[in-house]
Every structure is written in structure tokens, then in C-alpha cells.
Design an enzyme around this catalytic site. Structure first.
Site, mmCIF file in Angstrom:
data_model
loop_
_atom_site.group_PDB
_atom_site.id
_atom_site.type_symbol
_atom_site.label_atom_id
_atom_site.label_comp_id
_atom_site.label_asym_id
_atom_site.label_seq_id
_atom_site.Cartn_x
_atom_site.Cartn_y
_atom_site.Cartn_z
ATOM 1 N N LYS A 156 11.714 20.564 116.036
ATOM 2 C CA LYS A 156 11.964 20.962 117.427
ATOM 3 C C LYS A 156 10.622 21.266 118.100
ATOM 4 O O LYS A 156 9.691 21.656 117.417
ATOM 5 C CB LYS A 156 12.852 22.210 117.479
ATOM 6 C CG LYS A 156 14.152 22.108 116.682
ATOM 7 C CD LYS A 156 15.207 21.309 117.389
ATOM 8 C CE LYS A 156 16.527 21.322 116.601
ATOM 9 N NZ LYS A 156 17.551 20.486 117.211
ATOM 10 N N HIS A 275 23.515 10.406 111.123
ATOM 11 C CA HIS A 275 23.837 11.455 112.093
ATOM 12 C C HIS A 275 25.105 11.067 112.835
ATOM 13 O O HIS A 275 25.333 9.892 113.097
ATOM 14 C CB HIS A 275 22.682 11.645 113.079
ATOM 15 C CG HIS A 275 22.789 12.921 113.858
ATOM 16 N ND1 HIS A 275 23.668 13.070 114.915
ATOM 17 C CD2 HIS A 275 22.159 14.110 113.725
ATOM 18 C CE1 HIS A 275 23.556 14.304 115.391
ATOM 19 N NE2 HIS A 275 22.656 14.958 114.688
#
EC number: 4.1.1.39
Length: 436
Positions: A156, A275
Site C-alpha cells: 500500500k 484475486h
């Protein structure tokens, strides 16, 4: 429809593909008519009788609604069980399977809502799929990591970093003790960080962390792209620079692309992390859509070594028993019918490799005892903010997660009850780990 497609006396064949639909008929429409309509529209039926029906064996090819049961506590809601002959489906094609079963019927006027709750894939059809590129045991052997969950971290902020700074964050997390770091699902090849630059800096980070720790490391390089050709190019480049794993967004990328990439990964020694971006659009409504256990089953058939599966304890939705039900469907070779866990059919995977469930989303070290107890060893626990949010930085955050995980595994192996003593286990570990 009812006269032809509602057949309560039908004896299910071993090779039939079975579906359980949660069905909400429109007011005034009988449940039997709706169940028959679902079977018809997802197999051989159309809105009228056609003369070419006489040129085929309808009895051999039609879907059949063979059972209806009211949903307890719900008004005018039923579980409709439909059996499809195996000959309706192309071998080894998840795309064709889903196009047939859920492609058309969900817009049907007689239904207020429809949800596919579960599928029984017969062994004869399972055997036409390759499944995960490698499977759980081969992955452990490749990584030389046994007896504990794998640990990961999503880098992130997911968008905006340059490739070099991104690689630096990867290195710090891996050096600190994590097994994997991860591209976020929407990191593809944007103007601020092109894919080739990211792949190279991440590879450098992996090799540097490996040489310092003596452990095998990996970063899920997202190979998802706008075309299959570009996806292959990226995956091939990852194989050339020697990284162990790539990643794909299987719902936005599509099942055809996913199956192709899984075959490429099998042939080129790459692990494949999957994902589930976009899944909640399909599976979050309780009475309409497709339950995630179906998406998990179809992914195991299409191919993926890891699949995000919810956490039970973090920021994203997931009920414990239901989540454990589809986690077993991803990992185990044989799963018994168990309605309390949402499993409508016994599923025999006849040797198809297992997929590792990935718990990700709002989890941190205080969740570690619960995660260790719930998921066991064959899982990947991913701490994004739970690693990068550490006040001392990324590497100490990674070290804190690794220490917490190993403390929980050791306590479990010593016979301690993590659900009751988990907090104490973490506090004890804090004494000899300043990072934690």
C-alpha cells in the site's frame, strides 16, 4: 414447462451435474412451474414448442427439476434442485459450464430472484479439468515451508508509487519475515508504474531478501491485462526473470483467460495467485446471484494455487461456518454434504489439486490466534495495513506478524486453546519481540 421439465420421480445419475438454486417466484406463479422453467431455460427449453424438438432426444438432453423444498423462515422462497446431463457441457470448459447453467435464466420474468447456491460436479466431469497449476503440496515443496500458514502482505498505497519505491517496500516486508508480498488487484500497468519496471524492481527485492534471510520469497506479480496476448507476455517475462509466482484477477479477466494462464503457469513452473475482484457484485445478495462457494469450485477447476476466501474476523464480510465450508471445498479431496455449512452436495474431487485459501482484509496480529485456529496450516494470511501500518516501518511490521504466527502455531502444537488463550499467547511473545 412443468409437464416436461418438473420430474420429481427422477433418479439422479452419477454423471449428472447437479445445481441447487434459491428461487423466489413472482406472486401467483407456482413453485413447480418456476423450477421447471429454470431447468428448461438453462438446458434445452425455449418459450414455445419448436418443430426441431422432434429431431433430437429431448429426454436425453433436457435439464430436470427433480426436487423442491421451501426455505425455512422465508416466505415464498424455495431451493430447486436441477439435474443436467453431462453431455450438455464441453469438456474442460468452465466458461461453457457457467454459460449454460447461469447464462440466461436469471432474467426470467416468472422469477423475482434466483441464486445459484451450489453445484455438484461429478467425477467424470472433474476429470476433464487440469485444476490448479501445482496444488498445495507442490507449492510447499517449491517454497520449502511446512507446518505453518504462509504470510503475505499487499503493498500500500496500492496506486501511485513509483516502481523503485514499490520494490523497496517489497524488500522490507520480505526481509522482515513475510513469505510473500502482493500487487493489489488494480495494479496492472499504469502511467506511474509500468509493468516491466515493477517486475524488475520486485525481482531485485525478492533476490536481495532471499540472500539475506536464506528463505524462498515471492511477490504476486499481477499479470492481468487488457488482452490474453499481453497477459501471456507479462507471465512469460516473470518466468524469464525467475520469480516464483504471478497473479490474476479471475472474475474481471474471465474464466477462459484464467484457464489459459493456469496452463501456462503449469508448463513454466509458476505458481498462480488468484484475486476475486468483483465477486461481491455477484455473490453478496442473499437471494439473487451466485454464492461464492460456486465461484470457488469453478476456480479450482479452472486453475489457481491461491484464492482469496474472506477472513471471518477482518473488515470484509464472511460467516464462519459458511466460509469454512467453501475453504474445505477449495482444499480437500472429498467434502461431505453438510447443510449447516451451506454444502448442498457431496463433492468428490478425484485427485484434482487443492487451492490455498487466502485470508485478507483488515486483519492484524491480534487476529492471528483466531486465524490460526480457523484456517489451520494450509492457508495464506495477508496483512496489508497490518504490516505497513506498523509505527516503526515495514520490516518491523513483517517481523511482528511472523513472530505472532509462529507463537500461535507453537501454542497450538503444545495443545493450548487459541480461542481462549490467544491474547495471552501474543502478550507472551511480545516479551521477546520488541516489534510485536
Amino acid at each position: 414447462y412443468r409437464l416436461t421439465y418438473y420430474t420429481p420421480d427422477y433418479q439422479v445419475a452419477e454423471t449428472d451435474i447437479l445445481a441447487a438454486f434459491r428461487m423466489t417466484p413472482q406472486p401467483g406463479v407456482p413453485a413447480e412451474e418456476c423450477g421447471a422453467a429454470v431447468a428448461a431455460e438453462s438446458s434445452t427449453g425455449t418459450w414455445t414448442t419448436v418443430w426441431t424438438d422432434g429431431l433430437t432426444q429431448l429426454d436425453k438432453y433436457k435439464g430436470r427439476c427433480y426436487d423442491l423444498e421451501p426455505v425455512p423462515g422465508e416466505n415464498n422462497q424455495y431451493i430447486a434442485y436441477v439435474a443436467y446431463p453431462i453431455d450438455l457441457f464441453e469438456e474442460g470448459s468452465v466458461t461453457n459450464l457457467l454459460t449454460s447453467i447461469v447464462g440466461n435464466v436469471f432474467g426470467f420474468k416468472a422469477l423475482r430472484a434466483l441464486r445459484l447456491e451450489d453445484l455438484r460436479i461429478p467425477p467424470a466431469y472433474v476429470k476433464t479439468f487440469w485444476g490448479p497449476p501445482h496444488g498445495i503440496q507442490v507449492e510447499r515443496d517449491k517454497l520449502n515451508k511446512y507446518g505453518r500458514p504462509l504470510l503475505g502482505c499487499t503493498i500500500k498505497p496500492k496506486l501511485g508509487l513509483s516502481a523503485k519505491n514499490y520494490g523497496r517496500a517489497v524488500y522490507e516486508c520480505l526481509r522482515g519475515g513475510l513469505d510473500f508480498t502482493k500487487d493489489d488487484e488494480n495494479v496492472n500497468s499504469q502511467s506511474f508504474m509500468r509493468w516491466r519496471d515493477r517486475f524488475l524492481f520486485c525481482a531485485e527485492a525478492i533476490y536481495k531478501a532471499q540472500s539475506e534471510t536464506g528463505e524462498i520469497k515471492g511477490h504476486y506479480l499481477n499479470a492481468t491485462a487488457g488482452t490474453c496476448e499481453e497477459m501471456y507476455k507479462r507471465a512469460n517475462y516473470a518466468a524469464q526473470i525467475g520469480v516464483p509466482i504471478v497473479m490474476h484477477d479471475y472474475l474481471t479477466g474471465g474464466f477462459t483467460a484464467n484457464t489459459s494462464l493456469a496452463m501456462f503457469c503449469r508448463d513454466n513452473g509458476l505458481l498462480l495467485h488468484i484475486h476475486r475482484a468483483m465477486h461481491a457484485v455477484i455473490d453478496r445478495q442473499r437471494n439473487h446471484g451466485i454464492h461464492f462457494r460456486v465461484l470457488a469450485k469453478t476456480l479450482r477447476m479452472s486453475g489457481g494455487d491461491h484464492l482469496h476466501s474472506g477472513t471471518v474476523v477482518g473488515k470484509l464480510e464472511g460467516e464462519r461456518e459458511v466460509t469454512l465450508g467453501f475453504v474445505d471445498l477449495m482444499r480437500d479431496p472429498y467434502v461431505e454434504k453438510d447443510r449447516s455449512r451451506g454444502i448442498y452436495f457431496t463433492q468428490d474431487w478425484v485427485g484434482l489439486g487443492g487451492t490455498i485459501p487466502v485470508a485478507s482484509g483488515g486483519i492484524h496480529v491480534w487476529h492471528m490466534p483466531a486465524l490460526t485456529e480457523i484456517f489451520g496450516d494450509d492457508a495464506c494470511l495477508q496483512f496489508g495495513g497490518g504490516t505497513l501500518g506498523h509505527p516503526w516501518g515495514n520490516a518491523p511490521g513483517a517481523a511482528a506478524n511472523r513472530v505472532a504466527s509462529e507463537a500461535c502455531v507453537q501454542a497450538r502444537n503444545e495443545g493450548r486453546d487459541l480461542s481462549r488463550e490467544g491474547g495471552d499467547v501474543i502478550r507472551e511473545a511480545c516479551k521477546w519481540s520488541p516489534e510485536l
